[in-house]
Design a protein around this motif. Structure first.
Motif, mmCIF file in Angstrom:
data_model
loop_
_atom_site.group_PDB
_atom_site.id
_atom_site.type_symbol
_atom_site.label_atom_id
_atom_site.label_comp_id
_atom_site.label_asym_id
_atom_site.label_seq_id
_atom_site.Cartn_x
_atom_site.Cartn_y
_atom_site.Cartn_z
ATOM 1 N N ASP A 1 -17.989 -3.628 10.005
ATOM 2 C CA ASP A 1 -18.306 -5.071 9.615
ATOM 3 C C ASP A 1 -19.987 -4.617 9.417
ATOM 4 O O ASP A 1 -20.727 -5.033 9.756
ATOM 5 C CB ASP A 1 -17.830 -6.283 10.629
ATOM 6 N N VAL A 2 -20.295 -3.555 8.429
ATOM 7 C CA VAL A 2 -21.968 -3.211 8.123
ATOM 8 C C VAL A 2 -22.233 -3.614 6.906
ATOM 9 O O VAL A 2 -21.364 -3.012 5.399
ATOM 10 C CB VAL A 2 -21.894 -1.431 8.374
ATOM 11 N N THR A 3 -23.014 -4.160 6.444
ATOM 12 C CA THR A 3 -23.816 -4.419 4.824
ATOM 13 C C THR A 3 -24.854 -3.856 5.210
ATOM 14 O O THR A 3 -25.766 -2.820 3.749
ATOM 15 C CB THR A 3 -24.240 -6.249 4.699
ATOM 16 N N TYR A 4 -25.989 -4.087 6.338
ATOM 17 C CA TYR A 4 -26.717 -2.900 6.017
ATOM 18 C C TYR A 4 -27.425 -2.485 7.077
ATOM 19 O O TYR A 4 -26.582 -2.688 8.019
ATOM 20 C CB TYR A 4 -28.362 -4.598 5.775
ATOM 21 N N ILE A 5 -28.294 -0.832 6.853
ATOM 22 C CA ILE A 5 -28.551 -0.367 7.996
ATOM 23 C C ILE A 5 -28.944 -0.449 9.666
ATOM 24 O O ILE A 5 -29.059 -0.384 10.197
ATOM 25 C CB ILE A 5 -29.157 0.783 7.708
ATOM 26 N N SER A 6 -30.021 -2.012 8.645
ATOM 27 C CA SER A 6 -30.310 -3.382 9.450
ATOM 28 C C SER A 6 -29.713 -3.643 10.896
ATOM 29 O O SER A 6 -29.953 -4.189 11.645
ATOM 30 C CB SER A 6 -31.330 -3.925 9.078
ATOM 31 N N ASP B 1 -31.967 -0.841 2.032
ATOM 32 C CA ASP B 1 -31.592 -0.703 3.640
ATOM 33 C C ASP B 1 -29.760 -0.734 3.282
ATOM 34 O O ASP B 1 -29.060 -0.933 3.887
ATOM 35 C CB ASP B 1 -31.894 -2.196 4.833
ATOM 36 N N ILE B 2 -29.248 -0.980 1.824
ATOM 37 C CA ILE B 2 -27.846 -1.367 1.928
ATOM 38 C C ILE B 2 -27.198 -0.358 2.478
ATOM 39 O O ILE B 2 -27.299 0.617 1.729
ATOM 40 C CB ILE B 2 -28.105 -1.233 0.706
#
Length: 621
Positions: free
Chosen positions: A561-566, A518-519
């Motif tokens: 500000d996004v790290t994971y698609i979740s 999910d990265i």
């Protein structure tokens, strides 16, 4: 690049009115406007046609524009209930969050049809009209593939809506799906901006020239009347000539601008208000977008909805809904009467505006409620709306202000917020364009709020600015060299798992190796500058032997500000499909372009260097 097209046809598909224009490549300084429409409203110059469509009871296309409106109006009320009449249907595409090919539109009589079919009918109508007119004007025999088509959409529309318009154009037969480059999607305020580059000084009204005190000019006369009179006269003359000549270079207004000067285009249409900020690059005169497109559903339709709400307040919502259902053609009539009066509303007007109520409204109310319309008005205590014995509603200036106020406040607030952004400071010009920009009510409000901070310019043919600009964009799509990304796009990938950095619930053990799922692999960030021709490349290999397709989900977010698609606020918004040539495990390199008005993807098989079928889809979520 040698251009294979010999003519550009642009369709400005608006919420309230639509039109087309065209230009021949070998004579690109002449833009030909379409013929006057049959029907038309007395007293209104009709260079565009109302965006209304009529289908027969068995769902076949009957007519579009004035013809649809007039025919529907003349139907017997019982019969009219079986016909499907659509108007202002473009707003549905803006307001539907999960738009697909199956999204439906509701006709005035309540029956539903797939939206894509309604749009295709309208585009097919324009295609036939435009082709006939282009052929009349052209000395040589034109083949279909020599025409480049341009369709305008609001810049604030998301990718699914742009793709929806493209699919509707394929369905309408404008261009074949295997020649996608023959159709350009133009962004409305961007098209207006491209046209404004060509303006001469005598083709504009400059609202910032008149200083105002207490709503009057310094000499105490009514505000900006004379310049409007000149503008109207100019417009009246230009309406008779349907060929419009543009400057070959840039217009005089532009000679005042230096490299780096910024301006805002506010496209105030029927459905949306759409703002774009451009910076001029001299000497080539190309444009650079400085801030992502912004705006919202604050178009002139808001005034119509406020009028409908006012009627509900006076006569009761149940009555208005019932009248709309039982007498759909009379309801359309009433809204047409309001539309004509709405156009004449101006801030300095002393006398009331009369709107005639259809006889069937008065009659229906009496039978429905057992009392007269006049009694309802008295009982409603709405002092700003009076009744005239000639069967008219008299809207005082106060009532008109109340109807316009919410929409106009939204527009002004939106422009002010945009002007306050650090990237947008020191704006030299504000161009007001689009049909609603013709309204003196809106002009006055914008002048009052912003007249001291920048020059407010209104092109004379303000309702046709986008259409003419769309033709210019079709002649040279490279004129906007840098755009800003409206959202952050990326895909989900696996990376090596790092203890302490990655959360345990994302750990995946595969073939004895530890991976983090999910990265978010970022392609472009929100408000990032992307130049034309700038690309993002990624390589993909099939997960298993014998696989014939690689399907990659695209995710988007309104923040960077996004790290994971979740993460919260991240949603799946589309898919990229890569067709594998033969079932071998091999590397496919995908190239994505974000600098155009639509996102494009191409791919090659690295080993053979052959191109691979690649498609991007935002509609089938």
């Amino acid at each position: 690049m040698a251009c294979p097209f010999s003519v550009v046809v642009a369709i400005d598909f608006g919420t309230t009115s639509s039109g087309y224009a065209f230009s021949f490549m070998q004579d690109s300084e002449a833009i030909h406007m379409m013929k006057r429409w049959e029907g038309g409203d007395p007293g209104v110059a009709n260079q565009k046609s109302p965006t209304c469509l009529l289908l027969t009871p068995d769902l076949r296309f009957h007519s579009f524009g004035f013809a649809a409106r007039d025919f529907y109006h003349d139907l017997d009320p019982e019969e009219a209930q079986h016909w499907l009449y659509f108007d202002k249907f473009k707003m549905k595409i803006h307001s539907t969050s999960d738009l697909t090919m199956e999204t439906e539109l509701e006709a005035v009589n309540g029956r539903k049809v797939r939206a894509i079919e309604v749009f295709a009918h309208a585009l097919r109508f324009f295609r036939e009209h435009a082709l006939k007119e282009v052929k009349d004007q052209s000395s040589s025999v034109l083949e279909g593939e020599e025409i480049r088509w341009v369709i305008t959409v609001p810049a604030v529309w998301r990718q699914p809506a742009k793709q929806f318009m493209r699919e509707a154009a394929y369905l309408a037969g404008l261009v074949p799906p295997d020649c996608p480059e023959q159709l350009l999607i133009a962004l409305e305020p961007e098209a207006a901006s491209i046209y404004c580059r060509k303006l001469r000084l005598h083709q504009v009204i400059d609202l910032s020239l008149q200083p105002i005190t207490n709503g009057l000019d310094l000499d105490g006369t009514r505000p900006f009347d004379s310049s409007f009179r000149q503008a109207r006269e100019q417009l009246r003359r230009s309406r008779h000539s349907r060929t419009f000549l543009v400057e070959s270079g840039t217009g005089e207004l532009w000679s005042e601008l230096q490299t780096g000067d910024r301006y805002v285009v506010a496209d105030c249409g029927g459905g949306t208000v759409d703002l774009t900020v451009h910076q001029i690059e001299q000497p080539q005169g190309t444009l650079k977008e400085l801030y992502k497109a912004s705006g919202g559903p604050y178009g002139a339709v808001g005034v119509d909805l406020a009028f409908e709400a006012m009627l509900c307040q006076i006569f009761g919502e149940d009555f208005i809904q019932s009248f709309k259902a039982k007498r759909p053609a009379a309801w359309v009539d009433l809204m047409i009467a309001f539309e004509a009066r709405k156009r004449t509303a101006s801030p300095g007007r002393a006398n009331a505006l009369n709107i005639s109520l259809p006889f069937s409204f008065i009659d229906f109310y009496k039978r429905h409620r057992g009392q007269s319309v006049e009694a309802a008005l008295r009982r409603s205590n709405m002092n700003i709306v009076k009744w005239s014995s000639q069967g008219m509603l008299r809207l005082t200036q106060e009532a008109m202000n109340e109807l316009f106020q919410p929409t106009i406040s939204n527009i002004v607030r939106h422009i002010e917020e945009l002007m306050g952004k650090p990237e947008v400071r020191c704006v030299r010009f504000l161009f007001l364009v689009g049909g609603f920009a013709e309204s003196p009510m809106l002009q006055k409000a914008v002048q009052k709020a912003l007249g001291r901070t920048c020059r407010i310019i209104i092109p004379h043919d303000v309702g046709l600015t986008i259409l003419k600009g769309a033709v210019l964009f079709g002649l040279d799509p490279t004129v906007v060299r840098v755009r800003r990304c409206p959202v952050t796009y990326g895909v989900g990938v696996l990376n090596r798992f790092v203890e302490g950095r990655h959360p345990r619930d994302k750990l995946l053990i595969k073939d004895g190796r530890e991976w983090c799922t999910d990265i978010f692999d970022r392609f472009v960030s929100i408000d990032q500058s992307v130049a034309l021709g700038e690309v993002v490349r990624r390589s993909y290999t099939p997960a298993r032997v014998g696989q014939r397709k690689i399907i990659i989900n695209i995710y988007c977010s309104a923040t960077d500000d996004v790290t994971y698609i979740s993460d919260p606020g991240v949603r799946k918004c589309g898919t990229i499909t890569l067709d594998l040539p033969e079932p071998l495990v091999r590397e496919i390199r995908a190239t994505m372009q974000f600098g155009d008005t639509e996102i494009k993807v191409t791919a090659i098989d690295v080993m053979s260097n052959r191109s691979v079928r690649a498609s991007i889809d935002f509609l089938s979520n």
